[in-house]
Design an enzyme around this catalytic site. Sequence first.
Site, mmCIF file in Angstrom:
data_model
loop_
_atom_site.group_PDB
_atom_site.id
_atom_site.type_symbol
_atom_site.label_atom_id
_atom_site.label_comp_id
_atom_site.label_asym_id
_atom_site.label_seq_id
_atom_site.Cartn_x
_atom_site.Cartn_y
_atom_site.Cartn_z
ATOM 1 N N ASP A 205 0.860 -1.318 0.039
ATOM 2 C CA ASP A 205 -0.061 0.050 -0.006
ATOM 3 C C ASP A 205 0.689 1.379 -0.175
ATOM 4 O O ASP A 205 0.220 2.497 0.115
ATOM 5 C CB ASP A 205 -0.971 -0.012 1.133
ATOM 6 C CG ASP A 205 -0.334 -0.176 2.423
ATOM 7 O OD1 ASP A 205 0.871 0.038 2.512
ATOM 8 O OD2 ASP A 205 -0.966 -0.288 3.649
ATOM 9 N N ASP A 340 19.104 -6.341 -1.729
ATOM 10 C CA ASP A 340 18.483 -4.955 -1.824
ATOM 11 C C ASP A 340 18.749 -3.926 -0.685
ATOM 12 O O ASP A 340 18.258 -2.958 -0.600
ATOM 13 C CB ASP A 340 17.069 -5.357 -2.323
ATOM 14 C CG ASP A 340 16.338 -6.088 -1.401
ATOM 15 O OD1 ASP A 340 16.755 -7.302 -1.387
ATOM 16 O OD2 ASP A 340 15.241 -5.272 -0.901
#
Length: 571
Positions: A205, A340
């Site tokens: 979200d 990452d």
Amino acid sequence: MTQRIGLPVWGLPGPPLFLLGVTWHAVVRCSLLPGLEGSACLLHLSSNVSNRRLDYCETEAKLALSLDFWTLSSENLIAVFPVDPVKENYVRKVKNCIFSVAFPTPFKSRVRLVAVSKEVLEDILDLDFRVSETDDFIRLVSGERIVFGSIPLAHRYGGHQFGMWAGQLGDGRAHLIGIYMNRQGEKWELQLKGSGKTPYSRSGDGRAVLRSSVREFLCSEAMHSLGIPTSRAASLVVSDDEVWRDQFYNGNVVKERGAIVLRVAKSWFRIGSLEILAHYGELDLLRTLLDFIIQEHFPSVKATEPNRYVEFFSMVVSKTAQLIALWMSVGFAHGVCNTDNFSLLSITIDYGPFGFMEAYNPDFVPNTSDDERRYKIGNQANIGMFNLNKLLQALNPLLDPRQKKLAAQILEGYPVLYYTRFRDLFKAKLGLLGERKGDDDLIAFLLHLMEKTEADFTMTFRQLSEITQSQLEELNIPQQFWALKMISEHQLFPAWVSQYLLRLKSNMNDSDSERRKRMATVNPRYVLKNWMAESAVRKAERNDFSELHRHRFQCPHERSALYQVTTLNKA
């Protein structure tokens, strides 16, 4: 095949220790901004001139009292890299670019500024602390306004997560709102975390919750105060927007409040930034990115040097070994050491389920979702090796056979680099000077006793910084040294003390008071243990943000206790 490093406890090699032209930018701004989706508005300031102008230089010693003449810019990045041509902000696969333009999504409810780092504002961003009390500042750090002249960006990267290639990842809930050059000539990238969806949000979200944001704010500043390279946290805002999260990944989704952290770093490029370009064969862009990173952040590597990528790799290997050894020296477990999340500048970034070890336990895992204990504290050095191997694989398409061989040899040297730095740090923690044959065994012996007695990691070393040699000689451990007293209950404690005292006698031109003073500079009394962070979180969830204001972090040069929480009196 990735080499593993040595032994099971601390992942050590060797001896058996237990253990980015203004004109072009204007064209880009005019062509990109009108059609971009996003509800954040431009913050039109009274001037958009560079902060490198003459009158700024004449007043460089002064801090800005407003945002009127304070500027951010994205041109350093946009002038170098191709920008994602798709203007709409929706989740998608992105190729042949480093960044997508994406505007933050402001909160719908009231926004409250609950924490500010005075040191970051004044020492890095040249802003007087009083600027944080203005509406302009709150709108900036909450993503409601963008400084005119800057274009917000979301970074495209990939990565290996828990050992497996995860494909495109990227800034799924973060926006780089610009680069600031301060009065020292340093460039700092400002990024909002929790500021809404981007093309890289996947199924997320785009939001961050108060709980995790409090933890990131506190730990960023705590790590800096401990002298460990890290991103910094400038501010924290909270809203009443509802954000739903399954905190423990057990199906129990609960309502939390959305929050945004303004965090700053010299660069947000990580190993995954290079991996995704190599994976999709975007080699020209890979070369462009590498050259940019080297020019901006590795000044000792000549841009025209044919072996520049090998030299770059060598520096990253060395700095990564240093960083992880520093983590270990304070008992810090990152929790999610994916590629990452590993910075190419070897700074600590992306604070998630981190933790500081309390009772000494080489199997300590702060991440409840790490079922296989891949990222346990004792395996972090091995994970560093794995991640560096993935970095090498990303570099390989740009290397000739000879360079590949050189780079492979550099990687093979990582264990020794790590072990050497680890040993030096722990020798300093024990007050040892010079080199002696039994130093490794002495360190290993103590860690073994700490593990067996479940002694507190931080306080064991702190109390060794405070206890006198005479008290140790008598094996008379006062109650105030409670962590040492726990260890003293082990039957082998007298043997370790005997070896330790004998080794201290070999310190040249040293005294007991000098030893204790020296050790106190490298052994913190307090670190951000989980119960401290959780106390701040629980109070913040009740709108009591006192813990965020009451925590004080000492500057690195104030080393009587490298990190202190002034509200705590626990010895």
